[in-house]
Design an enzyme around this catalytic site. Sequence first.
Site, PDB file in Angstrom:
ATOM      1  N   GLU A  69       1.669  -0.437  -4.887  1.00  0.00           N
ATOM      2  CA  GLU A  69       0.643   0.523  -5.293  1.00  0.00           C
ATOM      3  C   GLU A  69       1.286   1.882  -5.555  1.00  0.00           C
ATOM      4  O   GLU A  69       1.618   2.620  -4.625  1.00  0.00           O
ATOM      5  CB  GLU A  69      -0.438   0.675  -4.215  1.00  0.00           C
ATOM      6  N   ASP A 103       0.822  -1.203   0.000  1.00  0.00           N
ATOM      7  CA  ASP A 103       0.000   0.000   0.000  1.00  0.00           C
ATOM      8  C   ASP A 103       0.867   1.268   0.000  1.00  0.00           C
ATOM      9  O   ASP A 103       1.918   1.302   0.645  1.00  0.00           O
ATOM     10  CB  ASP A 103      -0.880  -0.010   1.263  1.00  0.00           C
TER      11      ASP A 103
HETATM   12  C1  QV4 Z   1      -8.361  14.083   7.163  1.00  0.00           C
HETATM   13  C2  QV4 Z   1      -8.193  15.289   6.244  1.00  0.00           C
HETATM   14  C3  QV4 Z   1      -6.724  15.570   5.996  1.00  0.00           C
HETATM   15  C4  QV4 Z   1      -6.064  15.817   7.343  1.00  0.00           C
HETATM   16  C5  QV4 Z   1      -6.305  14.628   8.284  1.00  0.00           C
HETATM   17  C6  QV4 Z   1      -5.788  14.988   9.675  1.00  0.00           C
HETATM   18  O1  QV4 Z   1      -8.827  15.010   4.978  1.00  0.00           O
HETATM   19  O2  QV4 Z   1      -6.561  16.676   5.154  1.00  0.00           O
HETATM   20  O3  QV4 Z   1      -4.665  15.947   7.130  1.00  0.00           O
HETATM   21  O4  QV4 Z   1      -7.717  14.297   8.392  1.00  0.00           O
HETATM   22  O5  QV4 Z   1      -5.799  13.877  10.501  1.00  0.00           O
HETATM   23  C7  QV4 Z   1      -8.942   9.049   5.604  1.00  0.00           C
HETATM   24  C8  QV4 Z   1      -9.870  10.184   5.280  1.00  0.00           C
HETATM   25  C9  QV4 Z   1      -9.176  11.511   5.251  1.00  0.00           C
HETATM   26  C10 QV4 Z   1      -8.511  11.733   6.566  1.00  0.00           C
HETATM   27  C11 QV4 Z   1      -7.535  10.593   6.723  1.00  0.00           C
HETATM   28  C12 QV4 Z   1      -6.744  10.677   8.007  1.00  0.00           C
HETATM   29  O6  QV4 Z   1     -10.486   9.979   4.021  1.00  0.00           O
HETATM   30  O7  QV4 Z   1     -10.119  12.540   5.032  1.00  0.00           O
HETATM   31  O8  QV4 Z   1      -7.787  12.943   6.503  1.00  0.00           O
HETATM   32  O9  QV4 Z   1      -8.236   9.343   6.707  1.00  0.00           O
HETATM   33  O10 QV4 Z   1      -7.573  10.483   9.099  1.00  0.00           O
HETATM   34  C13 QV4 Z   1      -7.757   5.132   2.342  1.00  0.00           C
HETATM   35  C14 QV4 Z   1      -8.737   6.209   1.899  1.00  0.00           C
HETATM   36  C15 QV4 Z   1      -8.393   7.546   2.494  1.00  0.00           C
HETATM   37  C16 QV4 Z   1      -8.289   7.413   4.000  1.00  0.00           C
HETATM   38  C17 QV4 Z   1      -7.191   6.405   4.282  1.00  0.00           C
HETATM   39  C18 QV4 Z   1      -6.928   6.205   5.761  1.00  0.00           C
HETATM   40  O11 QV4 Z   1      -8.721   6.291   0.487  1.00  0.00           O
HETATM   41  O12 QV4 Z   1      -9.435   8.477   2.189  1.00  0.00           O
HETATM   42  O13 QV4 Z   1      -8.026   8.667   4.561  1.00  0.00           O
HETATM   43  O14 QV4 Z   1      -7.581   5.146   3.734  1.00  0.00           O
HETATM   44  O15 QV4 Z   1      -8.071   5.829   6.422  1.00  0.00           O
HETATM   45  C19 QV4 Z   1      -3.131   8.590  -3.051  1.00  0.00           C
HETATM   46  C20 QV4 Z   1      -2.012   7.660  -2.631  1.00  0.00           C
HETATM   47  C21 QV4 Z   1      -2.425   6.206  -2.653  1.00  0.00           C
HETATM   48  C22 QV4 Z   1      -3.756   5.985  -1.922  1.00  0.00           C
HETATM   49  C23 QV4 Z   1      -4.790   6.919  -2.519  1.00  0.00           C
HETATM   50  C24 QV4 Z   1      -6.121   6.808  -1.838  1.00  0.00           C
HETATM   51  O16 QV4 Z   1      -0.871   7.841  -3.468  1.00  0.00           O
HETATM   52  O17 QV4 Z   1      -1.419   5.444  -2.055  1.00  0.00           O
HETATM   53  O18 QV4 Z   1      -4.349   8.270  -2.416  1.00  0.00           O
HETATM   54  N1  QV4 Z   1      -4.180   4.586  -1.952  1.00  0.00           N
HETATM   55  C25 QV4 Z   1      -3.909   3.660  -0.823  1.00  0.00           C
HETATM   56  C26 QV4 Z   1      -5.087   2.778  -0.507  1.00  0.00           C
HETATM   57  C27 QV4 Z   1      -6.201   3.600   0.093  1.00  0.00           C
HETATM   58  C28 QV4 Z   1      -5.747   4.159   1.406  1.00  0.00           C
HETATM   59  C29 QV4 Z   1      -4.329   4.522   1.447  1.00  0.00           C
HETATM   60  C30 QV4 Z   1      -3.478   4.327   0.399  1.00  0.00           C
HETATM   61  C31 QV4 Z   1      -3.778   4.944   2.739  1.00  0.00           C
HETATM   62  O19 QV4 Z   1      -5.493   2.078  -1.642  1.00  0.00           O
HETATM   63  O20 QV4 Z   1      -7.385   2.861   0.258  1.00  0.00           O
HETATM   64  O21 QV4 Z   1      -6.513   5.345   1.706  1.00  0.00           O
HETATM   65  O22 QV4 Z   1      -3.370   3.747   3.399  1.00  0.00           O
HETATM   66  O23 QV4 Z   1      -3.318   8.557  -4.447  1.00  0.00           O
END
Ligand code: QV4
Length: 511
Positions: free
Chosen positions: A248, A212
């Site tokens: 990823e 990831d």
């Molecule tokens: C919020 C605010 C931020 C702030 C933060 C402060 O939006 O601006 O800085 O609080 O604490 C979730 C929420 C998000 C929240 C964050 C932290 O959506 O709003 O921030 O948590 O609490 C998944 C979801 C994300 C989620 C994350 C962790 O998609 O929305 O964030 O899980 O729960 C990029 C990357 C790529 C990534 C992709 C989604 O390059 O690597 O974005 N893809 C992988 C996974 C994906 C996962 C993650 C990475 C993180 O496939 O499912 O994100 O592990 O393109």
Amino acid sequence: MKFLLLLSALGLCWAQYAPNTKPGRTSIVHLFEWRWADIAQECERYLGPKGFGGVQISPPNENVIINNPSRPWWERYQPISYKLCTRSGNEDEFRDMVTRCNNVGVHIYVDAVINHMCGNGVSPGTSSTCGSFFNPGSRDFPSVPFSAWDFNDGKCRTSSGDIENYNDAYQVRDCRLVGLLDLALEKDYVRSKVAEYMNHLIDIGVAGFRIDASKHMWPGDMKAILDKLQPLNTTWFPEGSKPFIYQEVIDLGGEPIKSSDYFDNGRVTEFKYGAKLGTVLRKWHGEKMAYLRNWGEGWGFMPSDRALVFVDNHDNQRGHGAGGSSILTFWDPRLYKMGVAFMLAHPYGFTRVMSSFRWPRYFVNGKDINDWVGPPNTNGVIKEVTINPDTTCGNDWVCEHRWRQIRNMVMFRNVVDGELFTNWWDNGSNQVAFGRGNKGFIIFNNDDWPLSSYLQTGLPAGTYCDVISGDKIGDKCTGIKIYVSADGKAHFSISNNAEDPFIAIHAESKL
Ligand code: QV4
Ligand code: CA
């Protein structure tokens, strides 16, 4: 000379591109958010018999419990510890799943979340899936243990501490991805803790890892972790086998970080694949299927032997990550089946099929406000995957992998494995066909008029069952029959109004 040979042998050792699937099994399926107990049963009752090579599972390690919103699927991407303890099951259930799946020739691929722990803003406490205490503010995760020394706070140079600009490779690697506490992977201690977690999984019998958020880790740090991994469990894998690695990295072009930066570590997700395929099948921007003649590297994709491909993933099917509007999903079943069938018939890349849950999708100003909704559950407990009499799934599990058209194309890919891309035909528009040597042939009609053509299939003479409209059962076809004559040619007609406007035949669908 000998020394150089030894060096190159060692160099090849850690790079893992081979998927470790059983011979004749060529695809994996992502059973997104499934419970381990359901996956174990699915391996035995379906995936094994139908020729699937493996399952990508949701992250198996302890994660934060988010109650606002209520238990979103994405809480699993916020680790608290490396204990195998989540809504999908505990360590005993995990071991049982791996054993039972391996025993029927279906391997397990773990989604490894190793770039970060939970979000910076999460409150301290024990709201975690195993009840472990954690304190994001003081960077304290005693169950690993990680402490303030083990995070990148000192290294990141943005004012918010979060990634602000994807054109700066340093902040993409050293700052927090959407606020997620970023691990200091240059430290040997941190690398060792991550490797210990992955080795625990290897020991239990997993076959590989989706890494990831790879874009957010320095390729060299990842290599150092991969170098610490042990060979796969010899109960199921040949001695010395290395775990399959697919990273990823979302590289749609235009950023300094490239997929190719990660090729030394293993395969990489090719996100251009689903984005472009969706654009073509939707006929957006003047695209048409005839242009698929040189699909693959010819479209600017990474080399086939480095690519992990898919039509949609758990992020972009709901607008997360590289979620462009062109992405095809189960919500558009007719085009989706064509997209998945095209992918499975085409030789490019190693293929992953998506298997989703339904959620109350609701668009407000073009954004799905329910993109967070977690798996089917009762008071937070994930619901069982029930199986209906017609073999589809209940309880809002979509089970795309059980759709006849998709399941039969997984088998098609197994049957044509290793055969060349041959006998391409197109009408200059959206009617196209191609073969795979003398083992299989597929034809699509995505035009607004009927298709009627007499084409070279490359197949031996005989009567074949179309595996899209039906199955071959005993010596009968339940769907359309195709008659290939002695010269390899056959007549195809496909109405533009057909439920599924495509036909596929292969060596094992011959009567
Ligand atoms: C919020 C605010 C931020 C702030 C933060 C402060 O939006 O601006 O800085 O609080 O604490 C979730 C929420 C998000 C929240 C964050 C932290 O959506 O709003 O921030 O948590 O609490 C998944 C979801 C994300 C989620 C994350 C962790 O998609 O929305 O964030 O899980 O729960 C990029 C990357 C790529 C990534 C992709 C989604 O390059 O690597 O974005 N893809 C992988 C996974 C994906 C996962 C993650 C990475 C993180 O496939 O499912 O994100 O592990 O393109
Ligand atoms: Ca990082």
